[in-house]
Structures are given as structure tokens and as C-alpha cells.
Design an enzyme around this catalytic site. Structure first.
Site, PDB file in Angstrom:
ATOM      1  N   GLU A  40      -7.773 -15.903  20.923  1.00 40.14           N
ATOM      2  CA  GLU A  40      -7.587 -17.185  20.246  1.00 40.14           C
ATOM      3  C   GLU A  40      -7.165 -17.008  18.786  1.00 40.14           C
ATOM      4  OE1 GLU A  40      -8.484 -20.877  21.622  1.00 40.14           O
ATOM      5  OE2 GLU A  40      -7.251 -19.489  22.739  1.00 40.14           O
ATOM      6  N   ASP A  41      -7.744 -16.024  18.121  1.00 43.59           N
ATOM      7  CA  ASP A  41      -7.603 -15.963  16.665  1.00 43.59           C
ATOM      8  C   ASP A  41      -6.723 -14.837  16.130  1.00 43.59           C
ATOM      9  OD1 ASP A  41      -9.350 -18.025  16.794  1.00 43.59           O
ATOM     10  OD2 ASP A  41     -11.102 -16.864  16.176  1.00 43.59           O
TER      11      ASP A  41
END
Ligand code: MN
Length: 715
Positions: free
Chosen positions: A87-88
Site C-alpha cells: 500500500e505504502d
């Protein structure tokens, strides 16, 4: 025992801490993988900081350490270290799969998927459905365990957040994650999550209650020790081996008891709790008898959760006694095995028994555990109810989807957009034409998945299609469609049936006009219907399948030839259920072209090619668009406009016409355009089956030496 103090303190674990902890139950090969995962995560999160100012890597490291405390396997720990990378950071699931294998990739993907779900907690009634949705989406229990550890660490470090964010996350924890931990039998985790949630939701009440508990502790402890000594003495007298511990209540459960039973703090505080762990099951009941000779039991308070475990697998004997000063004494009696399950529930079944346990075994543990509980349960009755509960919790037969407003609906597995439409409202079902699923226009037959956000597009003039009966799974949709079809007037049903039969015949490569009265007479012989119109009406009413009747009719036309198998449905365009289909004249789509459907009020569905220039200006309004695709077999012919530039020579037009005929295509119209010196422009409209057919035709034309330029005309 109490978690209230440790909750407020948190320390950042080091990689050494994690390795040391994991080394107590993992093999050295597993530890190498773990180190590899740490290196990758540290590299990916390098430079990122948490709100608290700490390096970001401290978070995944803490999550993995929590899971190592629960003795989870190597794959789960690696996934925990990597859980925020997809996600990051720039890392993809594919990177993780190639470095750590499919399982770790799936675990990370599973956690990321849950992170993308958002829950509006204003809708309290939806919390239960949301919990079920999370469990259903997780598929693998380890995904939930990673998510819970993630939440626990975020709660332990919530101090750094703004008060508003603290409240939102705390509310979500208390409504969603705490109850999931409880349901999976993760008792210690549940208590800590609830306490932390209580602290950030009601900071003032938390402070007051915390002070009161500390103040009462000295006096409390004295009484506890007296009772403890008496209980231990009784075990010795009866020759039972076991350990007894005083239980201090955590703050959130004191608060909950005060609220639920309208008790004052001292009334709740003056209940003394003890936990007794003995060697085996018979000794549980012996110990119970022993304590009942010490203090009188309070009638109605005895609970046998050994014979009938709680739905999360919890087992114990519970009894409440009249204590020495007239105060209630609550006692829980269990074996060591039961204690393990009581403390860490599902997670305890993921633990390694020894380092020799192969991984695949570990992965099967949850299943085995459920199985063993089931077997146990069938001995003690209630098996069906128990199984239902567990199944719903861990392997739901339902899918959970969002309405556009964020309400969660549960539908049976396999439910389609049509089922959803009827679930929302009968009128929506009756007039639905397409669905927007996660902002993608999708056909009505689309099977819904957990977490989908579903919106139904309706058209006032559209009506239910008997073909829907082939794929709806809910009783409601089925009965509403049938009910609608029953209310059709007989002649309307006949007309609808006739249309559907014609479609089916075309799908079987047969012109409907080829079916003669004699074929119908043969079909009606020995049929329950007396006339052709009755058969058509039955098709229209959804009592018969159009394709079945079409095949029967074809068998009558040629009894010796078997009919070739063709697609189930006869429509040219997938996703057009219930709508009249027209092809746009601007771009003239043919099978093989990427297409899109435009819903026109009162006119049904207009099919354009996806790159059609005419529609570009309308593309901004996605409400009107339906995602459609071609059926694989279509008997229809499509018109295509072709423009060519050819040298002005005698006989050129004839050469061109014969090239078109050689490609088995018909010319609809032809016109000679402007001539420019030695060149003329010729415009054709020809009929083709699909793009491949058109390609052959164009190839034939290109081979003519006089043809210098050749284009398909669109808009
Ligand atoms: Mn996280």
C-alpha cells in the site's frame, strides 16, 4: 493479570527481540526468511516516519513481534513485516511472491485488501455485518490475526494521533476489531483492545475509574489473599493438584458491568474472581465439588462450558459462591489445554508443537480444530447450532457488499447484480439494466464478491427478462421475476416468447423463417401444450428455455443431423439483458471491435465502438454507459463503410466488386466520390460477420494493383 498498566507503556522491539522470540519455535531456515523479509521492509520504508516521529519500520516490526508472541508461523511473520509495503511503498505483490512465495504474497494482499475497506461507524447496526465481511474477505485466519496485531499496535501508539482520529480509531476498534478478537477466542487481545478503546473513547471516565481501582487495590488484595489461601487448602484436602490465581478485572469490563447492571463501582469491585487450572477434565468437576463444600454456591450461577463450549471454543466451569464476608466469589475451572484456548483462541492452533512440524500441517490446523470441536460437540448435542455458528464466523456462505450509501447487504454466495437489485427493492429489480460495481459498469449477470460496492442502473421502460431465472440465486429475486412473468397478459407473453425463440434459433445458425408449420406440428405431438402460441407463452413466462425449444424444433427439421452446440444465450451483446439493442451509425461496430453501450431513454441500448469520436463528449457522464461485450457466436451480419482511392482505369469497379464477392461479402451500396485527376474515391457499404471477416476482405482489396488507399469509415 491486568493489562491496564502495560497498555499505556509501549516499547519498540528490536530485530534481535523478534529473532530471539521466533527462535524459540521456528527453524533456522525460517529465521533466514524472516531476516530477508525484515531487510526488504526496512529498505522499502526507509525515510518514512510514523506520526510519533519514530521510523516507520518500527510498526511492522512490532506487529511481527506480537504475532511471534502468539507463535505464528514463518509465513505470517514475514507477511506482518511486509504488510504495509504494497500500500505504502513501491513494492508489488508480485515482488513479494517471487521473494517469499505465494502464501506470503496472498497474506499481504489479504491484509492490504482489508485496509482498503472503510467503515462508517455511525451505522451501529451495520457493525455485525462489517465484522462478517472482514472475516469473509480474509479467507485465511492468519490474515485476520495479522490485521488484529496491526490494530493492537496502532492502538498502543494512538497517543500521537489527533483527538478526533483517536476517537474514530477507538470506536472502530471497540465496534469491529475487539468483537472479532473475542469471537476468535483471543481473550487477552480482546481485553487489551477494549481497554485501549475505552481509554480513548471516554478519557475522563477512564481516568476516574483508573484512580478508583488503584485506590481500592490494597484493601482488595488482602481479601483476595484470604480467599485464595482457603481455596488452595481445600484442593489439598481433596487431593487435587492445581494452581489458583486471583483475577483482576480490566477497566473496560468493570465499566461495562457498571453500565449493564447499573451497579456502583464498589459493587462491581467487590466481586472477587479466581481462575483454577487443573490437570485433566475429571479434576475440573472434582475441584468444583471441593469449592462447593467450602462456600455455598449462588443458585443459578453455575455454567458448564466444558460440556457445552462457547461458540469461540472457550471451555471452563463457572460458578459463583457466597464468600467469607458475604461477597460473591467467581470461580473459573479449566485444564491447561482449555486455558491456552481461552487465552489465545484460534491463534493457539497455529502454534508449532515442535520445530519438526511441517508447514502444511500448520496450515491445516484451523480446519482440524474446527473439526475436533465439531466432533466434540456432536457428543454433547447442539451440534448443528454450533456448527452453524462457527461456519458463519469463519467460512461464511454469504457475500457482503456495499450499497452506494455504504449500507452493507448480505447475499448468498453466487448472488448476481440482479439478486442485489431485487434485494434493494422490487422496482429496482424489475427495471434494472446494468450494474456499476466498484465504479466499473458491469453486466447484470456478474457474480458479486465480498466488499464490492454495487449500484444498479435502471431504465423505466425495461422489464424483467426470463433469462435472469438462469442465474439468480435468491428466493426473492426468483419469485419476483416469476410473479412478474405470471402477470404478463397472455399475448404479451407470446410476443416475448416469440422474440426469445427467434434469438435462440439465430444463435443456432438458423433463420427463424425456416421453421415451418409441419415442424411445429411434430413438436406439439406428445407435448403438454396444445398450440404454438402456448409454447411461445411458456417461453415468455420463463417456464421453458428458449434454447431447448429451438433445439427441439431443429431436430424436427432434420432428424438425422445433430444440432451443433452453441452458446447458452442468443443475444448478440453480453450485458444487454432486457434491452433492445441498436448499433450506432456513426462508428458501425462489428464483432471484435471493443464496444460500449449507451442507454438511451425509451430506445434501449445503443452500441458504439469504444473509440468512437461522436460519443467522446458524453463519456463524462458515466451513468449512461454500460459495459458490454460481444457474444462469441453471432449469426448476424453487420454493415461496414469502406472508402478506397483507386487509379482511374477501366474495369476497376468490377475488379473491386469481385474481390468483395470473393471474400463472401455482399455490397449494400456503392457510390463514386470526387475524382481527382487520375484517381477516384469509391465508397462502399458491405456486410461482414466480424473483424476477421473484414480483415480478409480488406486484404483482397489491397491486392488489387489500382487500389492506392483503403480505409474503414467510422464517424
Ligand atoms: Mn499497519
Amino acid at each position: 493479570m491486568t493489562r491496564t498498566d502495560s497498555a499505556s507503556v509501549h516499547t519498540v522491539p528490536s530485530t534481535e527481540d523478534l529473532t530471539r522470540l521466533a527462535a524459540t519455535y521456528l527453524r533456522s531456515a525460517d529465521l533466514e526468511q524472516l531476516d530477508k523479509a525484515y531487510q526488504l521492509a526496512a529498505q522499502a520504508h526507509a525515510g518514512q516516519l510514523r506520526k510519533s516521529g519514530e521510523p516507520y519500520i518500527t510498526h511492522p516490526l512490532s506487529v511481527a513481534t506480537i504475532l511471534a508472541e502468539w507463535h505464528l508461523d514463518q509465513q505470517a511473520l514475514c507477511a506482518a513485516l511486509l504488510h504495509d509495503t504494497v500500500e505504502d511503498t513501491g513494492i508489488t505483490t508480485a515482488d513479494i511472491v517471487s521473494a517469499f512465495g505465494k502464501s506470503v504474497g496472498e497474506l499481504v494482499e489479504g491484509v492490504s485488501k482489508l485496509d482498503r475497506l472503510e467503515f462508517q461507524t455511525e451505522q451501529q447496526a451495520q457493525a455485525e455485518n462489517f465484522r462478517k465481511m472482514l472475516l469473509a474477505m480474509a479467507r485465511d485466519v492468519r490474515v485476520i490475526l495479522i490485521k488484529l496485531a496491526d490494530r493492537l499496535h496502532n492502538m498502543r501508539t494512538l497517543e500521537a494521533m489527533s483527538p478526533e482520529k483517536q476517537r474514530r480509531i477507538a470506536r472502530e476498534t471497540v465496534d469491529i476489531y475487539g468483537p472479532i478478537a473475542h469471537r476468535l477466542g483471543l481473550h487477552r487481545l480482546y481485553q487489551e483492545l477494549q481497554d485501549l478503546g475505552f481509554r480513548y473513547l471516554f478519557p475522563n471516565r477512564y481516568t476516574v475509574l483508573n484512580k478508583a481501582v488503584r485506590a481500592a487495590r490494597g484493601n482488595h488484595r488482602e481479601v483476595v489473599n484470604k480467599i485464595l489461601a482457603a481455596l488452595e487448602q481445600r484442593l489439598v484436602t481433596f487431593g487435587i493438584e492445581g494452581t489458583i490465581k486471583g483475577r483482576e478485572k480490566n477497566l473496560s469490563s468493570i465499566y461495562q458491568k457498571m453500565q449493564e447492571k447499573s451497579l456502583s463501582f464498589s459493587e462491581v469491585q467487590d466481586i472477587y474472581g479466581f481462575r483454577v487450572v487443573v490437570h485433566d477434565l475429571p479434576n475440573c468437576y472434582l475441584a468444583l465439588g471441593a469449592f462447593h463444600t467450602l462456600y455455598k454456591p449462588i443458585p443459578g450461577k453455575f455454567k458448564d462450558y466444558i460440556a457445552i463450549p462457547k461458540s469461540n471454543g472457550y471451555q471452563s466451569l463457572h460458578t459463583t459462591l457466597f464468600g467469607p464476608f458475604g461477597t460473591p466469589v467467581e470461580i473459573q475451572i479449566r485444564t491447561q489445554d482449555m486455558h491456552k484456548i481461552a487465552e489465545s483462541g484460534v491463534a493457539s492452533h497455529w502454534m508449532y508443537k515442535s520445530s519438526a512440524t511441517p508447514l502444511s500441517d500448520v496450515q491445516n490446523k484451523t480446519h482440524q480444530w474446527l473439526q475436533s470441536l465439531l466432533e466434540y460437540q456432536s457428543e454433547s448435542g447442539d451440534a448443528v447450532e454450533f456448527l452453524e455458528h462457527i461456519k458463519v464466523d469463519l467460512f461464511p456462505d454469504a457475500v457482503y457488499v456495499f450499497t452506494p450509501k455504504g449500507t452493507i447487504k448480505s447475499l448468498p454466495r453466487g448472488a448476481t447484480a440482479v439478486d442485489f437489485a431485487y434485494d434493494v427493492h422490487t422496482d429496482i429489480g424489475h427495471h434494472c439494466v446494468a450494474a456499476r460495481i466498484n465504479d466499473q459498469l458491469s453486466p447484470l449477470r456478474t457474480v458479486l464478491s465480498n466488499g464490492d460496492r454495487v449500484e444498479i442502473l435502471t431504465e423505466a421502460t425495461s422489464t424483467p427478462n426470463p433469462a435472469w431465472l438462469n442465474y439468480v440465486v435468491t428466493a426473492k429475486a426468483r419469485s419476483k421475476i416469476r410473479h412478474y412473468l405470471r402477470t404478463l397478459r397472455h399475448d404479451e407473453a407470446e410476443q416475448l416468447g416469440d422474440r426469445l425463440l427467434q434469438q435462440a434459433l439465430r444463435a443456432l445458425n438458423t433463420e427463424p423463417s425456416l421453421i415451418q408449420d409441419s415442424h411445429w406440428e411434430q413438436l406439439l405431438k406428445g407435448d403438454r401444450c396444445k398450440s404454438r402460441n402456448d409454447v411461445l407463452a411458456e417461453i415468455g413466462l420463463g417456464k421453458r428455455l428458449n434454447i431447448v425449444v429451438a433445439r427441439d424444433l431443429l431436430r424436427k427439421t432434420n432428424p438425422h443431423e445433430t444440432v451443433t452446440e452453441t452458446p447458452r444465450t442468443a443475444i448478440t451483446i453480453r450485458g444487454s439483458e432486457g434491452l433492445a439493442v441498436q448499433f450506432a451509425h456513426c462508428c458501425r461496430p462489428i464483432p471484435g471491435d471493443p464496444i460500449i453501450g449507451l442507454i438511451k431513454k425509451g430506445q434501449g441500448l445503443l452500441i458504439h465502438t469504444q473509440d468512437c469520436r461522436v460519443i467522446r463528449q458524453f463519456r463524462a457522464d458515466p451513468d449512461k454507459w454500460v459495459d458490454v461485450s460481444w457474444e462469441s457466436h453471432t449469426a448476424q451480419l453487420f454493415e461496414v463503410a469502406i472508402k478506397l482511392l483507386a487509379l482511374n482505369r477501366r474495369g476497376v469497379l468490377a475488379t473491386v466488386a469481385s474481390a468483395i464477392a470473393d471474400a463472401h461479402s455482399n455490397i449494400d451500396s456503392v457510390s463514386i466520390g470526387k475524382a481527382d485527376g487520375s484517381y477516384s474515391e469509391i465508397n462502399f457499404t458491405v456486410q461482414v460477420r466480424d473483424r476477421a471477416h473484414l480483415a480478409t476482405l480488406m486484404q483482397n482489396l489491397r491486392e488489387i494493383p489500382e487500389v492506392v488507399r483503403l480505409t474503414r469509415v467510422q464517424s
